[in-house]
Write a protein that holds these residues in place. Structure first.
Motif, PDB file in Angstrom:
ATOM      1  N   VAL A 112       0.910  -1.085   0.119  1.00 51.88           N
ATOM      2  CA  VAL A 112      -0.172  -0.015  -0.011  1.00 51.88           C
ATOM      3  C   VAL A 112       0.734   1.273   0.015  1.00 51.88           C
ATOM      4  N   PRO A 113       0.679   2.225  -0.962  1.00 49.07           N
ATOM      5  CA  PRO A 113       1.414   3.585  -0.706  1.00 49.07           C
ATOM      6  C   PRO A 113       1.272   4.095   0.244  1.00 49.07           C
ATOM      7  N   LYS A 114       2.280   4.688   0.888  1.00 49.73           N
ATOM      8  CA  LYS A 114       2.137   5.565   2.015  1.00 49.73           C
ATOM      9  C   LYS A 114       2.940   7.057   2.248  1.00 49.73           C
ATOM     10  N   LEU A 115       2.254   7.908   2.758  1.00 45.73           N
ATOM     11  CA  LEU A 115       2.784   8.960   3.236  1.00 45.73           C
ATOM     12  C   LEU A 115       3.481   8.967   4.435  1.00 45.73           C
ATOM     13  N   SER A 116       4.387   9.674   4.945  1.00 42.40           N
ATOM     14  CA  SER A 116       5.222   9.639   6.249  1.00 42.40           C
ATOM     15  C   SER A 116       4.518  10.642   7.032  1.00 42.40           C
TER      16      SER A 116
END
Length: 261
Positions: A112-116
């Protein structure tokens, strides 16, 4: 190109039946666009990211939300509002529903793409025709022919193909985060939650892209339209229909009657 011009081009060349939506990550509450609705403040309950997009594309509402407004735990992690706890990374959310093992579930969560937390901020969605700020990403829902039309437009100058990935879950991350991180447009197969919570219909797909590609897309839509790639798709009608034998027999009788007259 401004946002209103992009919206007009989409309506001219693609003719969607819901509003194209702009998505923006806004760092500070003071920078939120005017007249945005906050789910907890204005509705009294939390919503999912896909519901926010649904409100924007179907109601024409601007929605601004952070972790306090968000009900979906997968999106809490994906958009950087909560850390990746071991219970999540081990695959427990996917296992038993989407995968048959924790190992497979862990692989799904890792993908799953994720933002920090540092990249995170208020998730803001709004219909393009009411935009007061430029979006980071644009998402357009439509049927498969309309999405094909958008793909053709985006490839008009660059050629090739558009690589996309599909997992049946967490399409909110594919829609917004993947174009931000890769800079590449995405073809979206709406996930289970998008269909369940945001009422996305069986015939719908989506297409998202980084806003910096807007001018290229519009030029491509115009160019492919001129070349004959259009929506609605034209139907080929220039042929003579073939009828059942009894119909053909009657036509033959008509012809014989005329010959004997």
């Amino acid at each position: 190109m401004n946002v209103k011009e992009l919206n007009q081009a989409i309506q001219t060349y693609v003719r969607t039946d819901s509003f194209p939506v702009g998505i923006k990550i806004v760092k500070a509450e003071n920078d939120l666009p005017e007249r945005t609705k906050r789910p907890m403040r204005d509705f009294g309950y939390q919503i999912t990211i896909c519901q926010a997009v649904g409100f924007s594309r179907r109601y024409g509402w601007s929605i601004a939300m952070n972790g306090s407004d968000l009900s979906c735990p997968i999106a809490q992690v994906a958009f950087g509002y909560e850390p990746q706890l071991p219970f999540y990374t081990e695959g427990n959310l996917a296992c038993g529903m989407y995968t048959d093992s924790l190992e497979a579930g862990a692989a799904s969560e890792q993908d799953v793409p994720k933002l920090s937390a540092e990249e995170s901020g208020y998730y803001v969605s709004y219909p393009l025709d009411r935009a007061t700020v430029e979006p980071d990403v644009v998402v357009i829902y439509g049927n498969s022919a309309q999405v094909m039309r958008l793909v053709a437009g985006m490839l008009y100058k660059r050629g090739g193909s558009i690589p996309s990935t599909f997992s049946s879950r967490a399409d909110c991350a594919d829609i917004a985060i993947k174009p931000l991180q890769t800079g590449e447009p995405q073809v979206i197969v709406p996930c289970y939650g998008d269909r369940l919570f945001a009422q996305t219909q069986d015939h719908e797909m989506a297409f998202s892209f980084h806003y910096r590609d807007a001018e290229e897309l519009v030029e491509g839509l115009a160019g492919t339209q001129k070349g004959g790639v259009r929506y609605p798709i034209p139907s080929f009608l220039r042929y003579q229909a073939e009828f059942p034998p009894t119909y053909q027999k009657l036509n033959q009788l008509f012809a014989e009657k005329g010959e004997n007259a």
